[in-house]
Enzyme design. Structure first.
Site, mmCIF file in Angstrom:
data_model
loop_
_atom_site.group_PDB
_atom_site.id
_atom_site.type_symbol
_atom_site.label_atom_id
_atom_site.label_comp_id
_atom_site.label_asym_id
_atom_site.label_seq_id
_atom_site.Cartn_x
_atom_site.Cartn_y
_atom_site.Cartn_z
ATOM 1 C CG ASP A 1 -0.348 -8.730 1.122
ATOM 2 O OD1 ASP A 1 0.754 -8.708 0.539
ATOM 3 O OD2 ASP A 1 -1.184 -7.821 1.026
ATOM 4 C CE LYS B 1 0.479 -5.637 -2.952
ATOM 5 N NZ LYS B 1 1.447 -5.729 -1.825
ATOM 6 C CG ASP C 1 4.344 -3.376 -2.821
ATOM 7 O OD1 ASP C 1 5.017 -2.355 -3.080
ATOM 8 O OD2 ASP C 1 3.375 -3.376 -2.046
ATOM 9 C CE LYS D 1 4.792 -0.093 -0.112
ATOM 10 N NZ LYS D 1 4.372 -1.521 -0.178
ATOM 11 C CG HIS E 1 14.269 5.156 0.318
ATOM 12 N ND1 HIS E 1 14.758 6.044 -0.607
ATOM 13 C CD2 HIS E 1 14.299 5.802 1.513
ATOM 14 C CE1 HIS E 1 15.052 7.194 -0.002
ATOM 15 N NE2 HIS E 1 14.796 7.058 1.286
ATOM 16 C CG ASP E 2 20.027 1.392 0.725
ATOM 17 O OD1 ASP E 2 20.978 2.171 0.983
ATOM 18 O OD2 ASP E 2 19.838 0.322 1.331
ATOM 19 C CG ASN F 1 26.372 1.059 -6.455
ATOM 20 O OD1 ASN F 1 26.567 1.011 -7.661
ATOM 21 N ND2 ASN F 1 26.789 0.103 -5.635
ATOM 22 C CB THR G 1 -3.255 3.575 0.790
ATOM 23 O OG1 THR G 1 -2.817 2.240 1.014
ATOM 24 C CG2 THR G 1 -3.092 3.933 -0.673
ATOM 25 N NE ARG H 1 -9.784 -3.299 2.604
ATOM 26 C CZ ARG H 1 -8.527 -3.461 2.195
ATOM 27 N NH1 ARG H 1 -8.269 -3.516 0.903
ATOM 28 N NH2 ARG H 1 -7.552 -3.569 3.059
ATOM 29 N N GLY I 1 -6.158 -7.252 -1.816
ATOM 30 C CA GLY I 1 -5.599 -8.339 -1.030
ATOM 31 C C GLY I 1 -6.652 -9.066 -0.225
ATOM 32 N NE ARG I 2 -5.863 -6.502 4.755
ATOM 33 C CZ ARG I 2 -5.500 -5.513 5.560
ATOM 34 N NH1 ARG I 2 -5.563 -5.655 6.868
ATOM 35 N NH2 ARG I 2 -5.049 -4.381 5.050
#
Length: 234
Positions: A14, A36, A63, A65, A67-68, A71, A118, A179, A208-209
């Site tokens: 990220d 990722k 990643d 995500k 959503h549509d 098609n 999350t 974490r 990530g962080r």
């Protein structure tokens, strides 16, 4: 599915640029084999960068995500499959999941359905108009994902044990919100340590962080892998 501890760690890049991602990958070296790439990096040249990582022998989790309408999702998944990525996320809405399964047909790409983000808790779902709590909604979406032929779920480690009972052993569970003890939770509301997440049934941990913002990212990644090894024995 037999995975060694290093394969179970997915480091979230990220980061704001390909240059910074390249520098992080160089710092991490052989300690990390799975990355990722989310919106931030994807929209800053991250898709060609992902192709380069794959060519270098790394695994990539896109990643995005999706959503549509069906098609659009199906055609988007077809394009992602050509990159050689290992995982791609879609939101766990029935039409979206069905379209994603159709779009990846014939490829090695595995589709992960995002049950409930999350960063959400019950109050956030209520504010969004849902009558279900986090656990109930995640369970309902997990059952739909299983029945649609989705390869795995992205879920909080808190829900992993319950969802494993719903989807069975054949689907992978990928858990963000990891974490290590002593690190800040940030904007995540449903978090867990690496060892506890594995014990709860997670197959892969997204971190990530705690790695990319560590003073010594390689040491941070190695410590997480060591913690996973203590639980899995490999």
């Amino acid at each position: 599915m037999t995975l060694d501890a290093r394969e179970r760690l997915i480091v979230a890049l990220d980061l704001p640029s390909v240059k910074s991602a390249e520098a992080m990958v160089a710092k991490l070296g052989e300690s990390v084999c799975f990355y990722k790439i989310g919106y931030q990096l994807a929209f800053a040249g991250g898709l060609p960068f992902a192709a380069g990582l794959i060519a270098a022998g790394k695994q990539v989790f896109l990643d995005l995500k999706l959503h549509d309408i069906g098609n659009t999702v199906s055609k988007g998944v077809e394009s992602v499959a050509q990159l050689g990525a290992t995982f791609l996320t879609v939101h766990a809405y029935p039409q979206t999941m069905k379209a994603a399964v159709e779009g990846k047909r014939g490829s090695t790409l595995r589709i992960l359905a995002v049950t409930v983000l999350t960063s959400y808790d019950d109050a956030d779902l209520a504010a969004a108009g849902y009558d279900l709590g986090v656990g109930e909604l995640a369970a309902a979406r997990a059952a739909q994902a299983r029945d649609t032929g989705i390869d795995g779920l992205v879920c909080s480690a808190e829900e992993a044990a319950n969802l494993r009972g719903i989807v069975g052993p054949g689907m992978v569970l990928v858990t963000p919100g990891i974490r290590p003890a002593g690190t800040a939770s940030g904007d995540q509301k449903r978090i867990m340590t690496p060892a506890r997440a594995i014990e709860a049934g997670a197959d892969y941990l997204v971190v990530g962080r705690p790695v990319v913002e560590a003073r010594d990212p390689k040491a941070a990644a190695d410590a997480i892998v060591a913690e996973i090894e203590q639980v899995t024995g490999k």
